[in-house]
Design an enzyme around this catalytic site. Structure first.
Site, short mmCIF file in Angstrom:
data_model
loop_
_atom_site.label_atom_id
_atom_site.label_comp_id
_atom_site.label_asym_id
_atom_site.label_seq_id
_atom_site.Cartn_x
_atom_site.Cartn_y
_atom_site.Cartn_z
N CYS B 45 45.05 32.50 37.61
CA CYS B 45 46.21 32.42 36.90
C CYS B 45 47.00 33.70 36.81
O CYS B 45 48.43 33.93 36.53
CB CYS B 45 45.81 32.43 35.47
SG CYS B 45 44.59 33.58 34.86
N ARG B 47 47.38 35.66 39.85
CA ARG B 47 47.86 35.85 41.43
C ARG B 47 47.56 34.84 42.28
O ARG B 47 46.83 34.00 42.27
CB ARG B 47 46.99 37.18 41.83
CG ARG B 47 45.54 36.87 42.20
CD ARG B 47 44.83 38.05 42.44
NE ARG B 47 44.74 39.16 41.50
CZ ARG B 47 45.43 40.30 41.54
NH1 ARG B 47 46.17 40.53 42.62
NH2 ARG B 47 45.47 41.10 40.64
N HIS B 92 43.26 46.59 49.04
CA HIS B 92 43.99 45.69 47.94
C HIS B 92 42.66 44.77 47.46
O HIS B 92 42.55 44.39 46.39
CB HIS B 92 45.11 44.98 48.54
CG HIS B 92 45.44 43.97 47.47
ND1 HIS B 92 46.08 44.45 46.19
CD2 HIS B 92 45.74 42.63 47.52
CE1 HIS B 92 46.65 43.43 45.70
NE2 HIS B 92 46.18 42.05 46.22
N SER B 102 43.57 43.58 37.72
CA SER B 102 43.69 42.60 36.93
C SER B 102 44.76 43.03 35.81
O SER B 102 44.81 44.08 35.33
CB SER B 102 42.31 42.05 36.30
OG SER B 102 41.60 41.52 37.29
N THR B 108 35.74 40.63 34.48
CA THR B 108 34.91 40.37 35.51
C THR B 108 35.16 38.69 36.14
O THR B 108 34.53 38.41 37.06
CB THR B 108 33.49 40.46 34.77
OG1 THR B 108 33.53 39.58 33.65
CG2 THR B 108 33.00 41.83 34.61
N ALA B 183 40.70 29.18 7.34
CA ALA B 183 40.84 28.31 8.60
C ALA B 183 41.86 28.69 9.50
O ALA B 183 42.66 27.97 10.07
CB ALA B 183 40.65 26.80 8.20
N GLY B 184 42.11 30.10 9.89
CA GLY B 184 43.29 30.63 10.61
C GLY B 184 42.81 30.50 12.01
O GLY B 184 41.55 30.12 12.46
#
Lengths: 263, 354
Positions: B45, B47, B92, B102, B108, B183-184
């Site tokens: 998500c 790269r 890299h 990241s 991880t 209930a948030g």
């Protein structure tokens, strides 16, 4: 001739201490395994020292304050090696190593390695009494270490100030469970030591008896207080630290007061 | 032999740009079309990158076009693409695998994603000896950085901080009982985080019982009447509170008699409500650990700061491995690993090709 073995052992503990200090300061991962092996190596040298000394004396090497301190340090390491991995508290080594290091350094530097005036004959009951009591002290020392760890962890959780050491310490409940078991182990061994004292055959020195019973009552009161839920875990942890400080002072006092009575 | 990495990441492109290139493609096709001898695509998500080796340099534009294939887009995003070559490509990848590149430093998940990308590429037979060696080394580096530094230490989101603290108090969470008050969304996320660590007894209490039931269903817990929540504190280990009450619901007066019945079990209270649901004095009580939203946020920030401090230590480990890899490359290919510029822009690349 046995001192080099003790120096080698002390250096092993110093390595564990240095490694811990370095890891915490440099904020690098602290591995319990390193401490475990460093303490293991130190323990082997200690055992070799006690063995050599025991052979030369022809009895358990607990004839002067120097030997008492070394035997105590050995007992602490023994209990740690037994308890640490079992309860996944290998980081306890980070706290145990400094204690053993201080005990042995003191023993090496202080002029207390004075041979007993008369050569003491072997007495199995007396030796059992002295050695089992020392191992009990080792368990109490470790309960003190667990208590300290508990107090440090508890304080960080209460104040929300989480330092690097926080992430290395075991959970509170695990620490308290280990502390309680160590207390019971130490108490059982100490009771056995006290009872065996009555079978040594010699006259029982009053001061020594009072002090020994005082320590026994103190630990008994902590366990009873915990059993009846009078003391919260934090208080038990603090009492463990206090009790061991008192017990070690008493041990010191006993050896000064009863110079003529070997342990 | 030319070793390169071409890609876009959260550093250079927004998510709407990244997602245009994220569709998994066959590395086999890339090799056929571009002349790469080896190729591997890493799409997460954050790269989308292609690692490859080729005898003749492959243009960044060519890779980007391949990534954009089948997408109704042009190469207007070309400037978002970066390119690393030779030693910088190695460095890299090591940084990516170790979580240093990241969005959340030290996370991880990326290592698993890199491993998966490698497995996919192996399956399509697009990985040769060079990428095999490179990625195997990257896995080793990632593990070393993780174990020899504190880069993964501490949680960096409210939910994970709460879980970390719960673990530090209770150890194993499997037999722990959790009460959710209100209930948030944050309650739900925190409950889910606890659930992922083995908590199975989750009780939800809300003024609207229907909402409590809905959330209970989501977190596989059970709804409890709002009139009963205080009594639950006798046996509950963790309370997550996020009601919209104007006054504190939990005060020392309410909690004291309940605490006495708890057999000295610690009570961990996570108060994420604003205004707060729990009076601050509750934290003074023996065995009670109260964390409000600010303290959780502060711990998350501390952890992030600690992770940032660990970057240098991680870079040190990576530098050693880059040096080792360079030596291996020299021995294996009888040519040095190029020390390319860190990033080549399109113009520079086209010029170099000419």
């Amino acid at each position: 001739m046995d001192r080099p073995l003790l120096i080698a052992s002390t250096l092993c503990y110093l390595t564990a201490v240095a490694r811990t200090v370095f890891a915490v300061r440099a904020r690098i991962a602290l591995h319990g395994r390193f401490n475990f092996f460093a303490i293991g190596a130190g323990f082997l040298f200690q055992t070799a020292f006690l063995s050599v000394r025991g052979h030369s004396l022809g009895r358990c090497p607990l004839t002067n304050l120097f030997e008492v301190f070394v035997f105590l340090a050995w007992s602490v390491a023994l209990i740690y090696l037994m308890v640490g991995p079992t309860y996944r508290l290998s980081l306890m080594g980070a706290f145990t190593a400094p204690l053993v290091f201080v005990l042995q350094t003191f023993a090496l530097l202080a002029p207390i390695d004075v041979p007993h005036r008369v050569r003491l004959s072997a007495n199995p009951w007396l030796e059992f009494h002295a050695s089992i009591s020392m191992i009990a002290y080792g368990a109490f020392a470790l309960s003190c270490v667990a208590g300290l760890m508990y107090l440090v962890q508890e304080r960080q959780l209460k104040t929300h100030q989480l330092h690097s050491i926080f992430y290395h310490l075991p959970p509170l409940t695990n620490l308290f469970a280990a502390l309680t078991r160590l207390l019971w182990l130490g108490f059982a061994l100490y009771t056995a030591g006290l009872v065996s004292g009555f079978f040594t055959g010699g006259p029982l020195p009053r001061v020594k008896m009072i002090c020994a019973f005082g320590v026994w009552l103190f630990y008994g009161a902590i366990l009873q207080g915990r059993h009846l839920r009078w003391f919260a875990p934090k208080r038990v942890a603090a009492l463990c630290v206090l009790a061991f400080s008192a017990a070690i002072s008493v041990l010191w006092a006993i050896n000064f007061v009863s110079q003529n009575h070997p342990m | 032999m030319n070793l390169f990495c071409v890609g876009i990441s959260h550093h250079t492109a927004k998510v709407e740009t990244r997602e245009r290139y994220a569709a998994q493609q066959s590395e086999h096709d890339l090799r056929a079309e571009s002349g790469c001898t080896e190729a591997l695509m890493l799409a997460t998500c954050n790269r989308v990158e292609v690692y490859g080796s080729a005898v003749v340099p492959v243009a960044t534009e060519q890779i980007a076009r391949w990534l954009a294939r089948g997408v109704a887009g042009t190469l207007e995003d070309a400037s978002a693409f970066y390119r690393y070559e030779g030693e910088e490509c190695v460095r890299h990848l090591f940084r990516v695998a170790a979580g240093l590149d990241s969005m959340v430093i030290g996370e991880t998940d990326i290592l698993g994603q890199v491993k998966k990308a490698y497995a996919n590429a192996r399956e399509s037979r697009s990985v040769g000896p060079l990428l095999h060696r490179l990625f195997q080394r990257a896995f080793r580096v990632a593990k070393q950085v993780r174990s020899r530094t504190e880069i993964t230490r501490g949680a960096v989101s409210i939910g994970s901080v709460a879980v970390d603290l719960a673990v530090k108090i209770f150890g194993d969470l499997r037999d722990r009982k959790v009460l959710i008050l209100g209930a948030g969304d944050t309650s739900e996320r925190t409950a889910r985080a606890l659930s992922s660590r083995g908590v199975t007894d989750i009780r939800v209490s809300n003024r609207s019982f229907e909402r409590a039931e809905t959330l209970a269903a989501l977190v596989r817990g059970r709804a409890v009447s709002f009139h009963e929540w205080a009594l639950q504190c006798r046996e509950i280990d963790i309370v997550i509170s996020s009601t919209s009450a104007d006054e504190p619901l939990l005060t020392p007066d309410i909690l004291s008699p309940l605490i006495r019945e708890r057999s000295d079990q610690p009570l961990f209270i996570i108060d994420i409500a604003v205004p707060r649901d729990v009076a601050p004095e509750v934290n003074e009580m023996e065995g009670v650990y109260l964390y409000d939203i600010d303290s959780l946020q502060s711990i998350a920030e501390q952890s992030l700061a600690l992770r940032r401090q660990q970057i240098a230590a991680g870079e040190g480990i990576i530098a050693e491995h880059v040096s080792d890899f360079r030596a291996w490359f020299g021995r294996a290919s009888n040519e040095p690993l190029p020390v390319g510029p860190r990033v080549l822009d399109e113009a520079a690349l086209r010029t170099s090709e000419l």
